[in-house]
Design an enzyme around this catalytic site. Sequence first.
Site, PDB file in Angstrom:
ATOM      1  CG  ASP A   1      13.876  -9.449-131.893  1.00  0.00           C
ATOM      2  OD1 ASP A   1      14.712  -9.342-132.808  1.00  0.00           O
ATOM      3  OD2 ASP A   1      13.789  -8.631-130.960  1.00  0.00           O
TER       4      ASP A   1
ATOM      5  CG  HIS B   1      15.964  -3.586-135.292  1.00  0.00           C
ATOM      6  ND1 HIS B   1      17.072  -3.591-134.464  1.00  0.00           N
ATOM      7  CD2 HIS B   1      15.329  -4.761-135.086  1.00  0.00           C
ATOM      8  CE1 HIS B   1      17.076  -4.737-133.788  1.00  0.00           C
ATOM      9  NE2 HIS B   1      16.033  -5.456-134.147  1.00  0.00           N
TER      10      HIS B   1
END
Length: 344
Positions: free
Chosen positions: A303, A180
């Site tokens: 997200d 990430h």
Amino acid sequence: MSVRLIATEEAWQIPEVAAELQKASRGPSQSLDKLLVGGIYDAVGGGESYAGVNFLTGLLDIENERLPQMDRYGVDMHLLSLTAPGVQMFDADTATDLAAFANDRLADICRQRPDRFAGLASFAPQSPKRAAREMERAINDLKLNGFILNSHTNDEYLDDPKFWPALEAAEALDACIYIHPRAPSVTLKGPLADYGMDSAMWGYGVEVGTHAVRMMASGVFDRFPNLKICIGHMGEAVGFWLWRINFMNSRAQAAGRSPKTERSIAEYFKDNFVITTSGVEDPLALRYSIDKLGVENVLWAIDYPYQPMEPAVKFIAEAPLSDAERHAVCHGNAERIFKIAPKA
Ligand code: 1WB
Ligand code: MN
């Protein structure tokens, strides 16, 4: 028939890590993460919000807003991960302790609602051998579903052999590492520090795309041929550049500027990576990614809470996909890569 929806890059936070991040945002580090981290954890008046969701409130929450929204918009599961930059701004001991602490909490949430939550375990690359032990515990004892890593650690990347105990553990456990974003390393940061470019608008993609290319070009996947890496944001642009990265890497290898590798960059990206749609609700980008990388390599994500749930669901519901593609992207690939039990 409704298609099971598993969202694979869903952020979550605990107060203990939030408190350390507040300290880090006031500390002496040169990290570009301090801009955004300070804005969330150390802001007068409660920090940034979007579409009525305050990020810190949304990150700390499971029951109040997250689950009701999942119900409202038909999201079956969130694959949760401790939000960026995880424990990677902390000293090795603090990071190691907090990763284990967060993993215990995450496992509790997943145990309470196995039909709604799965989780990616944190680890502290600052101490690679202890990280490897925590990775084994997270998969074997806590039954978590893979790992989250927020890109560089103290400006160093996973091609550095010091981190290889963690890669060896992930490969041996057959557990995917989701790389990430966090803000670009200090060595990258100069022109990325202005105009909001430090974060998700641009810097995050540059940081993780760079990380992925470093791993492929260095030959890490010759050493760990079965290592699986997941990257979000429709592949952090790597898929769109793949032809040129591949061509230029073969030229660089021929000229001795890049190490000889067993496979090409195009092969590593298809064999060792999967991507998620997190934060990119663009049907053309989705179509390209499926056609270029293979439908087995593309997973849906929201997200949340940085991007709202409803439009991400609408995007995937309306995307022009065949039935088989829809099942793969919405849940089948997530079940395979992150070992999530198929729906009973
Ligand atoms: C993300 C986005 C993470 C933002 C953040 O961590 C911030 C993400 C500090 O996409 O996961 C942001 O502000 O957009
Ligand atoms: Mn994210």
